[in-house]
Design a protein around this motif. Sequence first.
Motif, PDB file in Angstrom:
ATOM      1  N   GLY A 218      41.246  35.996  28.969  1.00 53.05           N
ATOM      2  CA  GLY A 218      40.185  35.130  29.449  1.00 53.05           C
ATOM      3  C   GLY A 218      39.283  35.800  30.471  1.00 53.05           C
ATOM      4  O   GLY A 218      38.305  35.205  30.898  1.00 53.05           O
TER       5      GLY A 218
ATOM      6  N   HIS B 244      36.350  37.446  31.789  1.00 53.04           N
ATOM      7  CA  HIS B 244      35.045  37.503  31.126  1.00 53.04           C
ATOM      8  C   HIS B 244      34.445  38.901  31.115  1.00 53.04           C
ATOM      9  O   HIS B 244      33.503  39.165  30.393  1.00 53.04           O
TER      10      HIS B 244
ATOM     11  N   LEU C  44      38.589  38.224  26.523  1.00 50.89           N
ATOM     12  CA  LEU C  44      37.910  36.926  26.552  1.00 50.89           C
ATOM     13  C   LEU C  44      38.060  36.230  25.200  1.00 50.89           C
ATOM     14  O   LEU C  44      38.436  35.062  25.122  1.00 50.89           O
ATOM     15  N   GLN C  45      37.788  36.968  24.126  1.00 51.35           N
ATOM     16  CA  GLN C  45      37.900  36.373  22.796  1.00 51.35           C
ATOM     17  C   GLN C  45      39.343  35.973  22.481  1.00 51.35           C
ATOM     18  O   GLN C  45      39.593  34.945  21.872  1.00 51.35           O
TER      19      GLN C  45
ATOM     20  N   PHE D  26      41.495  34.877  24.291  1.00 52.51           N
ATOM     21  CA  PHE D  26      41.872  33.670  25.018  1.00 52.51           C
ATOM     22  C   PHE D  26      41.824  32.423  24.119  1.00 52.51           C
ATOM     23  O   PHE D  26      42.551  31.462  24.329  1.00 52.51           O
ATOM     24  N   GLU D  27      40.955  32.450  23.090  1.00 50.49           N
ATOM     25  CA  GLU D  27      40.884  31.342  22.137  1.00 50.49           C
ATOM     26  C   GLU D  27      42.221  31.078  21.490  1.00 50.49           C
ATOM     27  O   GLU D  27      42.482  29.990  21.011  1.00 50.49           O
TER      28      GLU D  27
END
Lengths: 833, 302
Positions: B105, B107, B113-114, B116-117
């Motif tokens: 997550g 940024h 970041l991706q 984290f989905e």
Amino acid sequence: MIEAVAPTAWTYSPVEGHYDEVLDSRGRPRRHWRRLANTMTRLGPQQFARRWQHGRQLIQANGITFNVYGDPLGQERPWPVDPIPLILADHEWETIEAAVLQRAMLFNHLLGDIYGPQRCLSDGGLPPELIFHNPGFLRPCHGLPVPRSVFLHHYAADFGRSPDGQWWVLSDRTQTPSGLGYALENRMVSAQILPEAFRSSHVRPLTRYFHEYRQGLFELTRTKRDSPRVVLLTPGPFNEAYFEHAYLAKYLGYTLVEGADLVVRDERVYLKTLGGLSPVDIILRRQDDSYCDPLSFRGDSVLGVPGLLAAVRAGNVVVANALGTGVLETPALSGFLPGLCESRLSEKLKVPSLASWWCGEPQACRYVLNHLAELVIKPAFPRFGLHPIFAAQLSATDRDDLRRRIEANPSQFVAQEQMALSTAPVLSEQGLEARHLVLRVFAVWSGDGYVVMPGGLTRISTSQDSLVVSLQQGGGSKDTWILTQREEEPLPETARAPVDVTRTPDMPSRVADNMFWLGRYLERVESLARLARVLLPSLSSEADLGGGMSIEAAVELLIGYEYLPDEMSHAPVPEQRRWLERVLRWIVFDTERVNALSWNISQVRRSARSLKERLSSDAWRLLNRLDQEFPSGMISGEAHLLDQLNTLDRAILTLASFSGLMTENMTRSQGWRFLDMGRRLERALQLVELMRHGLAGALTDENAALDMLLQIADSGITYRMRYYTAMQADLVLDLLLVDEANPRSVGFQIQQLAVHLKRLPGQDPSGRLPEEQQHIVKALTAIRLCKTNELSADREELRDFLDSVRGDLFSASTALSSRYLSHLTSTRLLASA
Amino acid sequence: MIYQVRHLTKYSYALPVTTTHSELRLTPRELPWQHLVRSVITVEPHYENMRGFRDYFGNAVRYCSVLTPHHELAITAESIVEVQALNPLMPAATPAWEQVRAALGNHEDPGALQAFEFAAESRYIRWTQQIADYARRSLAPGRPILEAAADLSSRIHRDFRYLPESTDIDTSVEDVFRNQRGVCQDFAHLLIAMLRAHGLAARYVSGYLRSGNIGAEASHAWVSVFVPGHGWVDLDPTNDVLVATDHITLAWGRDYGDVTPVKGITLGGGDHIIEVEVRVDPLAAVPAIADTRRASARRWDR
């Protein structure tokens, strides 16, 4: 009743510690309220109450309602509006207006980013949880084409005022903001009951806003077609705001549709109409996005349009608001708005949101846990059935439990400060009372930016002590007057562009279907009411009650209908009477049995509900009256025979009034045609049934039976006018079966059906009869050619004859349905590994 | 390795279906280690159109609708795919699992970041305290993430019984955990739930499996775990292996719901029966392409 106790002079005392909208700190009316205050003083409470009485009649007459989920008392409640508007001066309004415009722009920008490059995540403007873990973030919508990048077509914000007089935004509505239709209705009511104050105060009108509303939608498809077809998609009559959907559709001139009315073919959306499939360019959606397409979102939803997303992806339809806009309806967002506003719009956020803490941030979470008792705890991602928790009202154990839940899953919680909302007077039985209020303000994209409606929906709390403003929980609403010094400019010329004459607008098949069934159920109610009305007197102790009605004839008829068992014909009279009474009681009042009157009334209501926008207020009033004529208490069995008779008489008169309205006041549209076809078909079927059971069976006392038939079929007077003889079966048959001059004969119904069917769209130019007409012509010819004396002599033959007519009627009905009416087969999801 | 895959899905309905709208995720992905030589999808009866698009996760999707009444719907996907071996990753050389959790997550790191989905609950991935506790035994402090994930995968393989038809699409992870049996989809969901319960990112992969492995007779499912510095690493709890060249990747997502190979909405139909047939044949070389067109059906070539 208000008028009974209305005091003679107004008194009003605001609540300590809250800003009052009317009175300033010294207890004098604020400047912008003075004209209304003068009017109210002049009228005095009693005259005001009389006017309000008139206003409430208006609400009832217009059928303004809303639905309360899980309300056992029934679906609809009258719209709760208070006659005293909320008034805002123009300088104050400017602040609110600017804030709403800014937010609409900011949110639209954010939506474009979230469903596009997601820079707000990569630059740290938003924590990724708020998108990635947000059930409102609909991944299938990522990258879909959105014309002119207008994701947010309409938007609403709820405002509250703190004790220092400042406005704050309490929440934002980006999915399907509701309340616009109610705001419009409230305006109609307040302008009507307070005309002097309305005129002299210079209240800004709402009409221009709706022009902008239409204009904005039009702009979205400008390049495609000259007159785009817009439909308003509603989840249906069970939704809390169905009235509003129907009202707005009517006001804006759009077709109100449910998911089942739309079909996707070749990646295009079509409306199923009587005349065939008609292309749809814009869907104004009042349904939550995750219900809109069961293929892409919730497979368990039956409300949606399978394949809708494919049509959006192909750029063939515009959905407003765009699918996926619900992602922003998280209270966790508000803490990040000031930063986002500065980085995206390079402006300061004009009106702040209510102080809130998203527990996904460790620091915020610590604060929340330390100040729990002062805060309102909300789910970060709203779901149906999850309510805000007022931590102050919790017991110590419950609060500890809440604390643990927050600690276990902090990112799922948001805490908000509880605002001491401002107050305004509402009219109550005791006079004026202060209530807390929240103002909902609406904005719409007009083609080159957003515009704000100069007005709004003011909602009020249930009591002085409650800060909860919820119509679902029994709060009320007010009109909102924005005053102006300036003259309103007239609408531009284009607003009044001439509209071509349309005499036969395409009607959704589902509407025709509902009309047809409304007709059928109404007729069923009528025939059951007539049956019961004729049979009831046979219960009285006299064996013969004037009209030649005997208990034997009644029992035999009901055995024919299978309401009574066969052996009842030989039972002793007192037992027959007991049974008859029981059966008649449930024929009239049972709400569970399909062949009972009350059940059919509930079906009338059901069919009528989704026709709300198509029935006149008079028609509504009659249907309401019909409903009220059968109080559910009467089933308990205490109702006296005479009361029952009166009830039935009233119901029959109400139905007659409805028929009168249909004949004299309804345009001969396809809707009317389907309503009438439903009635004719059902009446023919009921008459056939009546003759089968009343004539074709074994009769002990033929005279009494024939007389009863004539009475039930409301043809007794005609018979006696024509024939000065005793009852004769062939003559009765002629009158009830063949005579096309008798509006209570089978022949008359079928002949009318034949006329209607010829006028429906899609006739074969070569003159070949479609199936439904074939059946009708066959039945009509058979009746015209039949020999009543032979039929009356051979009851077996009569039975066969009636059965064959009935068979033709059923076949005609089936053929009609499959040709014109929507196939309401349910959809379902298939998935494979 | 070169494979020829034939995947047939056939629905038979008791009553006629007037309309079917469907989304097919039957085209293998093009990946650094996987090359799609050819893919043909045939739908019978005649379909109205078939539009291709990529979904949010980058999977190739075909949308098609059948608008003529039908009693049967047969979808055949035939592909030829070349799969290469990647350099094997040493599990012990991957970062500590807590470090991975902390990085998710962020940024400033696009990959993290991706990823984290794939670290949250999703429609088919929910867990209980018991599931989290079971997983904790593999997650000793400082243990390298891939070692921990592989250990969990082995434990699932050992503790749970592979039993075809013991579950269906709607069987919850909790039920699978309690009954200790299931099929590849259940084991994939279970492993994902165990990783996510501890803040790690894991995704669901659908695809095919070379014959001889467990679950090769139908379409297969396994798990991909996020390893910073390396990207996503695939493990197959059903066969207790790190994925190499026996697996052919169709699509990935948060769970089964994102990558359902054949998903459709029908109007009408009554009761129905589904038949699924998957054949994966290794080929010696990329073949000359034979024409498999059928007279009654249009086809789409990649």
